[in-house]
Design a protein around this motif. Structure first.
Motif, PDB file in Angstrom:
ATOM      1  N   ARG A 181      41.687  31.081  45.653  1.00 21.32           N
ATOM      2  CA  ARG A 181      40.900  32.237  45.489  1.00 21.32           C
ATOM      3  C   ARG A 181      41.417  32.975  44.003  1.00 21.32           C
ATOM      4  O   ARG A 181      42.076  33.351  44.051  1.00 21.32           O
ATOM      5  N   ILE A 182      40.179  33.372  43.592  1.00 19.08           N
ATOM      6  CA  ILE A 182      40.270  34.512  42.354  1.00 19.08           C
ATOM      7  C   ILE A 182      39.560  35.751  42.808  1.00 19.08           C
ATOM      8  O   ILE A 182      38.253  35.632  43.257  1.00 19.08           O
ATOM      9  N   SER A 183      40.036  36.853  42.817  1.00 18.15           N
ATOM     10  CA  SER A 183      39.371  38.190  43.154  1.00 18.15           C
ATOM     11  C   SER A 183      39.448  39.089  41.915  1.00 18.15           C
ATOM     12  O   SER A 183      40.654  39.083  41.258  1.00 18.15           O
ATOM     13  N   ARG A 184      38.606  40.086  42.048  1.00 11.56           N
ATOM     14  CA  ARG A 184      38.634  41.190  40.736  1.00 11.56           C
ATOM     15  C   ARG A 184      39.126  42.325  41.478  1.00 11.56           C
ATOM     16  O   ARG A 184      38.734  42.845  42.565  1.00 11.56           O
ATOM     17  N   ASP A 185      40.220  42.823  40.458  1.00  5.66           N
ATOM     18  CA  ASP A 185      40.568  44.356  40.901  1.00  5.66           C
ATOM     19  C   ASP A 185      39.814  45.292  40.029  1.00  5.66           C
ATOM     20  O   ASP A 185      38.963  45.362  39.711  1.00  5.66           O
ATOM     21  N   ASP A 186      40.405  46.383  40.112  1.00 11.15           N
ATOM     22  CA  ASP A 186      39.884  47.596  39.410  1.00 11.15           C
ATOM     23  C   ASP A 186      39.930  47.036  37.904  1.00 11.15           C
ATOM     24  O   ASP A 186      40.966  46.410  37.282  1.00 11.15           O
ATOM     25  N   SER A 195      41.103  43.374  35.644  1.00  8.53           N
ATOM     26  CA  SER A 195      42.369  42.714  36.025  1.00  8.53           C
ATOM     27  C   SER A 195      41.643  41.643  37.179  1.00  8.53           C
ATOM     28  O   SER A 195      40.795  42.225  37.968  1.00  8.53           O
ATOM     29  N   LEU A 196      42.060  40.433  37.362  1.00  4.20           N
ATOM     30  CA  LEU A 196      41.966  39.679  38.223  1.00  4.20           C
ATOM     31  C   LEU A 196      43.151  39.279  39.160  1.00  4.20           C
ATOM     32  O   LEU A 196      44.134  39.234  38.527  1.00  4.20           O
ATOM     33  N   THR A 197      43.018  38.745  40.313  1.00  2.00           N
ATOM     34  CA  THR A 197      44.157  38.232  41.092  1.00  2.00           C
ATOM     35  C   THR A 197      44.012  36.792  41.733  1.00  2.00           C
ATOM     36  O   THR A 197      42.861  36.659  42.114  1.00  2.00           O
ATOM     37  N   ILE A 198      44.924  35.836  41.391  1.00  4.33           N
ATOM     38  CA  ILE A 198      44.485  34.671  41.988  1.00  4.33           C
ATOM     39  C   ILE A 198      45.600  34.538  43.103  1.00  4.33           C
ATOM     40  O   ILE A 198      46.657  34.951  43.210  1.00  4.33           O
ATOM     41  N   HIS A 199      44.954  34.019  44.189  1.00  5.12           N
ATOM     42  CA  HIS A 199      45.750  33.906  45.677  1.00  5.12           C
ATOM     43  C   HIS A 199      45.778  32.236  45.862  1.00  5.12           C
ATOM     44  O   HIS A 199      44.740  31.449  45.902  1.00  5.12           O
TER      45      HIS A 199
END
Length: 417
Positions: A385-390, A393-397
């Motif tokens: 998964r890829i999600s957007r932070d503030d 920035s993105l985070t990959i899980h």
């Protein structure tokens, strides 16, 4: 003398330890991919499990997971897993040597590369035993030569069949260089390469003769001319003109994006010293950008605000991603949004971070990222998964519990972007 000898012994032991560690990594990565292929549900969503290439899909997901944690590319992970698998199964004598630290990873790579095509058991055994005996006493370069010569002697496949197979790998690719330059590579057959070189040389000689004649005429007339081009420069110019079709009805017409800070078009450097950017290459000098902006109607030109740097005149007004949104994302990301992927954002899919159908994600610019088709499919069908932070920035899980935050940028070496 004793201290020098002790230092050399220490260096040798460190080298052996590094070799042993590398052998262990290759074996571990082979186990990662083998285990993932045996347990598809670790990485795949139900939809992915139903795909005809589910085994390959889970191997790609596992390779990406390992790559993120090892700071490698997925291709490097898969290459090392393949090397570990082949060494263990096909070259046991050499593998034992590698595990003991008595030969290097460079030797192992060569042994694996030239083992390709060797299928007869007797040939494989001879290849393995010969290389295992030679490896501890040869440099990587000398060992590679020996492995290649040995492979050629042991191959059962006729040379013409090998050449035909190698020909299927022909391709052309571009590699950015410094100072507004780029390398153009072509992997083609040897006869074609010789033909191209011969024509370039012959034509360049004729151009040189004409330059000399023009210089002589100019001297006699008391006028001056621009400095003569060297033969390498002439060959390069000829290659560009021929490939681009200059002067022909079918001359190349492309639409790369030229991102130009407005102040630079006025002859002023911006407050952060930002340079114009040619998408797909990177920053270029203002003079070149101005010429392209004025004289090249085939370029997609997007002005940026001189204060905020935000792209002007692009917004979201439609249900599906608009052309304006795609242009904005192309400029913003430059390449695929998956960390480590260098695929061009201009040819990528525009994907929803929160899936449109499954998660009811909006077609909003903050919910859109460019993903090349293979990565788009991986995100949709696997548990990565890829999600957007503030902010940006993105985070990959990944399913193994790994998470990494990153900020994708088009040109990370340029502080203005």
């Amino acid at each position: 003398m004793e201290s020098v000898g002790y230092a050399i012994d220490s260096a040798l032991e460190a080298q052996h330890a590094g070799n042993r560690a590398m052998a262990s990594q290759l074996a571990a990565l082979a186990a990662v991919l083998n285990t993932s292929r045996a347990h598809l549900s670790v990485y795949l969503q139900p939809g992915g499990l139903a795909e005809p290439d589910a085994v390959e899909l889970t191997a790609r997901a596992a390779a990406l997971d390992a790559a993120l944690q090892l700071n490698l590319t997925p291709n490097q992970v898969r290459d090392r897993a393949y090397e570990g698998q082949l060494l263990q199964e096909k070259l046991p004598a050499f593998w034992e040597l590698f595990q003991l630290g008595l030969t290097s990873y460079a030797h192992a790579q060569a042994a694996v590369q030239f083992a390709n095509g060797l299928d007869e058991p007797d040939a494989v055994t001879e290849y393995d035993s010969t290389l295992a005996a030679a490896a501890p006493t040869l440099t990587p370069a000398a060992f590679r030569t020996k492995a290649r010569v040995l492979q050629q002697r042991l191959l059962a496949e006729p040379p013409d069949a090998r050449t035909a197979r190698a020909l299927t790998e022909r391709r052309v690719w571009v590699e950015p260089a410094e100072d507004g330059m780029a390398w153009l590579h072509a992997l083609i057959s040897a006869p074609d390469a010789i033909r191209v070189k011969a024509r370039l040389n012959s034509t360049a000689r004729n151009v040189e003769k004409k330059q000399k004649q023009a210089d002589r005429i100019a001297r006699e007339a008391g006028t001056t001319r621009a400095p003569r081009r060297t033969r390498p420069q002439i060959r390069a110019d000829l290659a560009v003109a021929w490939l681009a079709g200059d002067g022909t009805p079918t001359a190349a017409k492309v639409r790369p994006i030229l991102l130009v800070p407005i102040l630079s078009m006025l002859g002023t450097v911006g407050p952060d010293g930002e340079l114009p950017v040619l998408h797909g290459y990177g920053p270029i000098d203002p003079a070149t950008a101005a010429r392209l902006f004025d004289d090249a109607p085939a370029f997609r030109r997007i002005g940026t605000d001189p204060i905020s740097g935000e792209i002007l005149d692009l917004d979201r007004t439609t249900y599906r991603p608009t052309k304006a949104q795609r242009d904005w994302l192309t400029v913003k990301y430059g390449r695929c949004a998956r960390p480590g992927c260098d695929c061009d954002a201009a040819t990528a899919d525009i994907d929803h971070l929160r899936e449109w159908a499954r998660d009811h994600g909006p077609t909003d610019i903050r919910n859109l990222i460019p993903l090349c088709p293979p990565e788009h499919r991986l995100k949709t069908l696997t548990k990565i998964r890829i999600s957007r932070d503030d902010g940006d920035s993105l985070t990959i899980h990944t399913p193994t519990g790994y998470s990494a935050r990153y900020t994708p940028t088009a040109y990370p070496d340029d502080p203005a972007f």
